[in-house]
Design a protein around this motif. Sequence first.
Motif: not given
Lengths: 486, 166
Positions: B11-15, B18, B66, B126-132
Amino acid sequence: MKKISIDPITRLEGHGKIEIFLADDGSVANAYFQVPELRGFEKFLEGMPVEEAPRVVARICGVCPGSHHLAAGKAVDAVYHVDPPPTAKKLRELYYSAHYVHSHIAHFYALAAPDFVMGPDSDPAKRNILGVAEKVGLPIAGEVLKHRRIGQDIQIMVGGKSTHPVWSVPGGVSKGITEEQRLQIVEMAKSCVEFSKFSLKLFDDVVLKNKAYLDIVLSDVYEMDTAYIGTVDEKNHVNFYHGDHRVVDQKGKEIDRYKDAEYLDHISEHVETYSYLKFPYLKKIGWKGFVDGPDSGLYQATPLSRLNAADGMATPLAQAAYEQFYSTLGGKPVKKLLATHWARLVELLYAAERLLELASDPEVASPNIRTLPTAVPTEGVGIVEAMRGILTHHYKTDKNGLITEANLIVGTTNNHAPISMAIKRAAQKLIKPGKEVGQGLLNMVEMAFRLFDPCFSCATHTLPGQMPLVVDVFDAQGKLVHSEGR
Amino acid sequence: MTRRTRVIGLGNTILTDDGVGVYAAREVRRRLDGQFPDVDVVESEVAGFALLELMAGWERVILIDAVAFDDTEPGEIFRIHPQDLRTSLRIRSVHEIDLPTALELGRRLDMGMPDEVLIFAVQAQDCLTLGERLNEPVKAACARAVDMVVDEIGRAAVAVDRGPEA
């Protein structure tokens, strides 16, 4: 009106969607290409210390993290008005050459080779790297993995981490390499040069010596007449890390040239209501719509573009490959889009040779890796050639170095309009009234998209695979009549 | 004794959502607390060739990631095997190779691929918005996914202890 759409099955990596609308007679009326874009990027960066940017932007994308890392790194140098020492610049370029080796190998063998080694309309179950391995020999697959891995290992050795480097700092890099590591990289690079030579020979044997495939490369299905952009050194040779950004026109003549900080005077972005992603164009010419030909304001930013925009390659073997490329394809600029795969292999050889050249320079092991910034931070632009097109990072900060504004033009965005047009052209040339739209045909449409090595990646990974596409065919009334890949 | 198992949280923890696989893996590691020496837990963002390398040399691999399937509520968890994925060998990816292809390639090259790959796939919102931060339904699912993975490892350990008949 009939509609064909090429759609992702599952998300995960950023996905694109191709829709092809057919007229009543079954010919292609239009084609659109849509991508979802990351939201909130500028907001996310706002307020962040700018020196954190290289580390953070690398995390938005697992496909070319090194490109983002270094474009941001160069931008941060500019923000702090600091010039890194020669060792730092060389190390960054060394790291980046390894990144190119790793990325170009993966693209060619996983995505380009299957279409040519197996054939564009071959059984899809075999049209993949496994089929390629079966046909050219399993040891080749082992070599692919080995050299992709070497590229990655060098990035880890130099940059600390391969996927998310934490290395570029204002005025240089956070760590250098030892003399022992340098010698190790020399040996690794030698092996990469040999493998790159082999890859070009494979392309020669499999594609160029096969009339049917060469005909596909040279066919009018895959061609486009736009300007080309690429970064060049002082001798107008291709460079991935630094130099002027040079634009040549449809005849190969230089029509524009700019330095990192000047990009806004040369590139503008057009907006269409159906897509979040913008369409960059040459400011000097203006937005003329989705048209190619002599009046087009569009440019392409691909391996082919970089070769077209330069006068040659900076390393000897790549220069020889460059010359063969143009003598075989009838001079510059080459407009045949599928030649992009060949151009990518010429770049692979250059990246490997450059890696060897840089690693052979004892200065890369010098401890002088950073110039400490002393000026008040303001604003800066950093540009590198990402594998899939020129990449621009632009930051503004307050006097404490906190980001107040960020702007990015990423590699694939440059090619947004050309990709849309390439898909439409291929669809129009291939899908004809009365001709059944089969899987092989749609793969050939997809080839027009794939050659750009597009990256709309938002997550840095994906479970089932990255950006799989599905093809749907809708009839003139909008009813689904054909589905491929679901 | 357990089979040599690697848990990989992808995963990507800033997305936003995700990152669920990564958060889940961290919690799995904490819960297992080193009680199974043959179980390794890693976090990763990779796919394709690099994921192939991460899986090589382990008898069993458990992936947590995800997903965004059609017509699925956020927070739903799927326990699946690679062969259940709707992508298959015949679908190539745009960047690299997909999971079934990676596994097959590793097998043909005798890279010591796992006998079993189990996937816990969490439907994202939601995996398109930058967020943590995870969205609520996904956050709740993350905790359930952790339970499922820990159970899976515990069950496998018991089965091995009792011998092949168990």
